[in-house]
Design a protein around this motif. Sequence first.
Motif, mmCIF file in Angstrom:
data_model
loop_
_atom_site.group_PDB
_atom_site.id
_atom_site.type_symbol
_atom_site.label_atom_id
_atom_site.label_comp_id
_atom_site.label_asym_id
_atom_site.label_seq_id
_atom_site.Cartn_x
_atom_site.Cartn_y
_atom_site.Cartn_z
ATOM 1 N N SER A 1 -11.748 -8.741 7.477
ATOM 2 C CA SER A 1 -12.073 -7.413 7.997
ATOM 3 C C SER A 1 -13.583 -7.263 8.083
ATOM 4 N N GLY A 2 -14.059 -6.725 9.203
ATOM 5 C CA GLY A 2 -15.493 -6.476 9.358
ATOM 6 C C GLY A 2 -16.066 -7.146 10.586
ATOM 7 N N SER A 3 -17.371 -7.009 10.752
ATOM 8 C CA SER A 3 -18.027 -7.527 11.951
ATOM 9 C C SER A 3 -18.044 -9.048 12.007
ATOM 10 N N LYS A 4 -17.754 -9.719 10.886
ATOM 11 C CA LYS A 4 -17.708 -11.180 10.880
ATOM 12 C C LYS A 4 -16.328 -11.720 11.211
ATOM 13 N N GLY A 5 -15.342 -10.815 11.351
ATOM 14 C CA GLY A 5 -14.023 -11.282 11.749
ATOM 15 C C GLY A 5 -12.908 -10.432 11.195
ATOM 16 N N ASN A 6 -11.826 -10.309 11.984
ATOM 17 C CA ASN A 6 -10.688 -9.476 11.627
ATOM 18 C C ASN A 6 -9.388 -10.229 11.875
ATOM 19 N N VAL A 7 -8.525 -10.246 10.861
ATOM 20 C CA VAL A 7 -7.208 -10.872 10.972
ATOM 21 C C VAL A 7 -6.246 -10.089 10.085
ATOM 22 N N ILE A 8 -5.123 -9.666 10.654
ATOM 23 C CA ILE A 8 -4.083 -8.969 9.898
ATOM 24 C C ILE A 8 -2.770 -9.706 10.111
ATOM 25 N N ALA A 9 -2.097 -10.024 9.017
ATOM 26 C CA ALA A 9 -0.796 -10.697 9.083
ATOM 27 C C ALA A 9 0.291 -9.735 8.629
ATOM 28 N N ARG B 1 -11.845 13.426 0.074
ATOM 29 C CA ARG B 1 -12.297 14.825 0.129
ATOM 30 C C ARG B 1 -11.566 15.573 1.244
ATOM 31 N N ALA B 2 -11.415 14.920 2.403
ATOM 32 C CA ALA B 2 -10.722 15.566 3.517
ATOM 33 C C ALA B 2 -9.252 15.794 3.192
ATOM 34 N N LEU B 3 -8.614 14.819 2.544
ATOM 35 C CA LEU B 3 -7.194 14.956 2.234
ATOM 36 C C LEU B 3 -6.946 15.928 1.087
ATOM 37 N N THR B 4 -7.934 16.098 0.217
ATOM 38 C CA THR B 4 -7.828 17.106 -0.840
ATOM 39 C C THR B 4 -7.700 18.501 -0.227
ATOM 40 N N LYS B 5 -8.390 18.714 0.877
ATOM 41 C CA LYS B 5 -8.309 20.009 1.568
ATOM 42 C C LYS B 5 -6.907 20.258 2.127
ATOM 43 N N GLN B 6 -6.147 19.176 2.288
ATOM 44 C CA GLN B 6 -4.754 19.283 2.738
ATOM 45 C C GLN B 6 -3.805 19.354 1.540
ATOM 46 N N SER B 7 -4.377 19.430 0.339
ATOM 47 C CA SER B 7 -3.617 19.472 -0.923
ATOM 48 C C SER B 7 -2.936 18.149 -1.244
ATOM 49 N N PHE B 8 -3.507 17.040 -0.751
ATOM 50 C CA PHE B 8 -2.977 15.719 -1.036
ATOM 51 C C PHE B 8 -3.907 14.992 -2.005
ATOM 52 N N LYS B 9 -3.321 14.376 -3.016
ATOM 53 C CA LYS B 9 -4.076 13.688 -4.052
ATOM 54 C C LYS B 9 -3.774 12.201 -4.008
ATOM 55 N N ALA B 10 -4.833 11.384 -4.051
ATOM 56 C CA ALA B 10 -4.661 9.936 -4.071
ATOM 57 C C ALA B 10 -3.904 9.526 -5.327
ATOM 58 N N GLY B 11 -2.964 8.589 -5.174
ATOM 59 C CA GLY B 11 -2.174 8.129 -6.298
ATOM 60 C C GLY B 11 -0.915 8.937 -6.508
ATOM 61 N N THR B 12 -0.870 10.117 -5.908
ATOM 62 C CA THR B 12 0.312 10.971 -5.995
ATOM 63 C C THR B 12 0.986 11.108 -4.641
ATOM 64 N N HIS B 13 0.195 11.500 -3.649
ATOM 65 C CA HIS B 13 0.740 11.738 -2.308
ATOM 66 C C HIS B 13 0.480 10.578 -1.347
ATOM 67 N N TYR B 14 -0.500 9.753 -1.651
ATOM 68 C CA TYR B 14 -0.830 8.604 -0.816
ATOM 69 C C TYR B 14 -1.610 7.603 -1.662
ATOM 70 N N GLU B 15 -1.719 6.379 -1.171
ATOM 71 C CA GLU B 15 -2.535 5.345 -1.804
ATOM 72 C C GLU B 15 -3.636 4.953 -0.828
ATOM 73 N N ILE B 16 -4.784 4.601 -1.365
ATOM 74 C CA ILE B 16 -5.909 4.223 -0.498
ATOM 75 C C ILE B 16 -6.620 3.011 -1.063
ATOM 76 N N GLU B 17 -6.988 2.099 -0.165
ATOM 77 C CA GLU B 17 -7.728 0.899 -0.552
ATOM 78 C C GLU B 17 -8.766 0.606 0.519
ATOM 79 N N VAL B 18 -9.956 0.254 0.075
ATOM 80 C CA VAL B 18 -11.024 -0.125 1.000
ATOM 81 C C VAL B 18 -11.097 -1.644 1.056
ATOM 82 N N ILE B 19 -11.005 -2.189 2.253
ATOM 83 C CA ILE B 19 -11.027 -3.640 2.434
ATOM 84 C C ILE B 19 -12.428 -4.069 2.850
#
Length: 248
Positions: free
Chosen positions: A8-16, A230-248
Amino acid sequence: MKIDILASGSKGNVIALTSGQTTILVDVGIAKTKIEKRLLEVGIRPDHVKAIFITHAHKDHIQGLPIANKYRIPVYVGTEEWKSVKTKVDIDLMYNMNDKRVVDIEGLFTIKAFKTHHDALESYGYVVEAEGHKCSICLDTGHVDTSMIKAMYGSDTYIIEANHEPNMVEVSEYLPSTQARILSHIGHLSNEQTAAALSKLIRGKGEQIYLTHLSTKNNLPALAEMTVKRALTKQSFKAGTHYEIEVI
């Protein structure tokens, strides 16, 4: 459906994406040998790849296309992007892709393209469905419009770029023309743009978010993640409870 982001990134992207013993790839932006190595590292045999879908024909998305010739893998790409691809892939392996076409791979995967907005001739994102799971992949695009939201809505997994922080771009060492390209409506998504799109998509049903294609010079992983949270908190959604998030 098993999802592995191999690069992932400007050096190359591949998703399997894998269902059973069958794998498809979205983009092949690193060298063929590196793709083979990374596939094996996550337990995928390269000869089990049955299709490659290209978002657009920039080098960081097509560098490894010779893998298609080696394993005789069909390649789906927008018609206008063919001239940038045809020197790398045998013509009998190439298939037209557009936002009206639905592709079935071995009765396991259903893939549909949607138009994105990038400085390429015909760029696409993809919605991939398998095993009752819907995954949306939205990489290089300068903005997210209502048709893109409609295409991605209801996904279980979102793989979306969070490329830059505009203030960092504006004070970067990049030439003004490069800065303007990144920030344009056919450039890349900022953290705020990504957060705004996800605010329209996330329903709090346990969706998995992968933030991808981060600039190494104009973004920080923690900043991208914080902006979305921060944006999803305004929707009353909490990471780990309502969704999961990971930065690649």
